[in-house]
Design an enzyme around this catalytic site. Structure first.
Site, PDB file in Angstrom:
ATOM      1  N   SER A  45       0.801  -1.226   0.000  1.00  0.00           N
ATOM      2  CA  SER A  45       0.000   0.000   0.000  1.00  0.00           C
ATOM      3  C   SER A  45       0.834   1.276   0.000  1.00  0.00           C
ATOM      4  CB  SER A  45      -0.925   0.015   1.207  1.00  0.00           C
ATOM      5  OG  SER A  45      -0.170  -0.114   2.390  1.00  0.00           O
ATOM      6  N   ASP A 331      -3.223   8.001   7.911  1.00  0.00           N
ATOM      7  CA  ASP A 331      -4.147   7.132   8.640  1.00  0.00           C
ATOM      8  C   ASP A 331      -3.335   6.267   9.601  1.00  0.00           C
ATOM      9  OD1 ASP A 331      -2.986   5.137   7.125  1.00  0.00           O
ATOM     10  OD2 ASP A 331      -4.765   4.731   5.910  1.00  0.00           O
ATOM     11  N   HIS A 334      -0.365   4.725   7.221  1.00  0.00           N
ATOM     12  CA  HIS A 334       0.309   5.337   6.068  1.00  0.00           C
ATOM     13  C   HIS A 334       0.725   6.786   6.282  1.00  0.00           C
ATOM     14  CE1 HIS A 334      -2.357   2.097   4.508  1.00  0.00           C
ATOM     15  NE2 HIS A 334      -1.206   1.734   3.981  1.00  0.00           N
TER      16      HIS A 334
END
Ligand SMILES: *[C@@H]1O[C@H](CO)[C@@H](O)[C@H](O)[C@H]1NC(C)=O
Ligand SMILES: *[C@@H]1O[C@H](CO)[C@@H](O)[C@H](O)[C@H]1NC(C)=O
Ligand SMILES: *[C@@H]1O[C@H](CO)[C@@H](O)[C@H](O)[C@H]1NC(C)=O
Length: 366
Positions: A45, A331, A334
């Site tokens: 991600s 978040d 990340h």
């Protein structure tokens, strides 16, 4: 006093390479646009620019607000960020507007030829091991490499073996992966010996690099694991709000093992060139000296809910901070767009404290 002095020395070192970097960048950009070498991006991600949005079966996605709030038209693109991520900023430093599009996007749009100038294969929640994220229905590293193989075959078919070989050898292969395997180890309460576990991650990494090398890849920009114990998602399990030290120990072991692996592979695979970004050092440096980088928060997620905004993911209902460039974390896992830019700039222009044996700019110039 001594610590203050050390801090000052560190500070000037950081500013020095940032300034030097600016000049290097100007030349790199013109170089890159002239030759416009392809960029192929793999991993999780941290580099995903929308792959998972094309996977109906996965819940690991970011194609809804508040993700993308600082992107053009506040569009949620599937990036786990308020805007761009590090894959975008690295691509920008190499003379592009942003990261190449996800493989699954280009495939769906029938843009096979466009794949020859670059593709992003990265898929959120993937890891080095095929088992990592398997039940989350994402694209594993092995499958990302199979997708790349399709691109390589098409390239060879269309341009002929010699031209294809030359294009691939000049391409930048960027890989950002490993954190999810370590998270998996702890989530599973694995009893496997830590050294054996890190060894299994290195075997997997070696297989992936060998596979890419066999397909013609030569230039590897590799991003190791950041201090994952300092993510808001992990800090909530420490009563002081501090980092989970055991996970950081794994991250450091990962980096030193990867350093050794890449040295070994350089002597085995002729023509292989690499640059290894030490995400651990880069990030811990920011966490220990937030004020040098204008961060106000390095422990709390900008978007989320509950303790440190880390008890829930970023959703349209979640709390959202307003001064996003002062947060390290977007978040619970990340980095923000600003933190990602800082990371990419350091990978590209940084000195040997952060990126070895050469930086990404030097690798790109080969
Ligand atoms: C070319 O790419 C398409 C998908 O874009 C794939 O289905 C096909 O197998 C590829 N051709 C070769 C020769 O690999
Ligand atoms: C975690 O445990 C599950 C269930 O036993 C297993 O399928 C998976 O392979 C394990 N993951 C890792 C990273 O070891
Ligand atoms: C929790 O954080 C503190 C620093 O605030 C650190 O000293 C301690 O080792 C951490 N605990 C764990 C279990 O990692």
């Amino acid at each position: 006093m001594t610590t203050n002095l050390n801090l000052m020395e560190k500070t000037s070192a950081i500013f020095l390479f940032l300034f030097v970097g600016t000049f290097v960048t100007i030349f790199q950009v013109s170089d890159a646009t002239e030759t416009s070498n392809a960029i192929f991006i793999f991993g999780d991600s941290t580099a995903d620019v929308g792959t998972n949005s094309f996977l109906p079966m996965t819940k690991i996605r970011a194609d809804f607000p508040h993700n993308g709030i600082d992107f053009l038209n506040s569009r949620a693109t599937g990036r786990f960020s308020n805007g761009f991520n590090s894959a975008d900023f690295l691509s920008k430093l190499m003379g592009r507007q942003r990261s190449p599009q996800p493989y699954l996007f280009l495939l769906k749009a029938g843009l096979t030829n466009r794949m020859f100038s670059g593709v992003n294969f990265a898929s959120g929640a993937s890891g080095l091991l095929d088992v990592t994220g398997k039940e989350l229905n994402i694209v594993s590293m092995s499958d990302q490499i199979k997708q790349f193989e399709t691109v390589c075959s098409n390239l060879t078919l269309l341009k002929g073996q010699d031209v294809a070989k030359n294009i691939l050898a000049k391409s930048m292969i960027a890989i950002s992966v490993g954190s999810n395997d370590i998270f998996g180890y702890f989530e599973n309460r694995s009893t496997v010996d830590p050294l054996v576990f890190i060894g299994s991650l290195m075997s997997a990494y070696e297989c992936h690099i060998n596979a890419l090398y066999k397909l013609g890849a030569r230039k590897f920009g590799i991003i190791s694991v950041p201090p994952i114990g300092c993510c808001p998602s992990q800090r909530i399990y420490n009563s002081t709000g501090g980092c989970l030290e055991i996970e950081n120990t794994f991250a450091r072991a990962f980096h030193s093992s990867l350093d050794a692996l890449l040295k070994k592979l350089t002597s085995k695979l002729s023509g292989l060139k690499y640059s290894l970004g030490n995400s651990y050092e880069m990030t811990i440096n920011v966490i220990n000296h937030p004020q040098l980088f204008n961060f106000k928060s390095v422990d709390t997620a900008c978007c989320g809910e509950g303790l440190l905004n880390a008890e829930k993911t970023c959703t349209p209902q979640a709390k959202l901070c307003s001064d996003r460039d002062t947060y390290l974390f977007w978040d619970l896992y990340h980095p923000t767009q600003y933190a990602s830019e800082l990371a990419a700039t350091t990978l590209y222009n940084g000195g040997p404290q952060f990126v070895t044996p050469i930086n990404f700019a030097q690798l790109a110039a080969y």
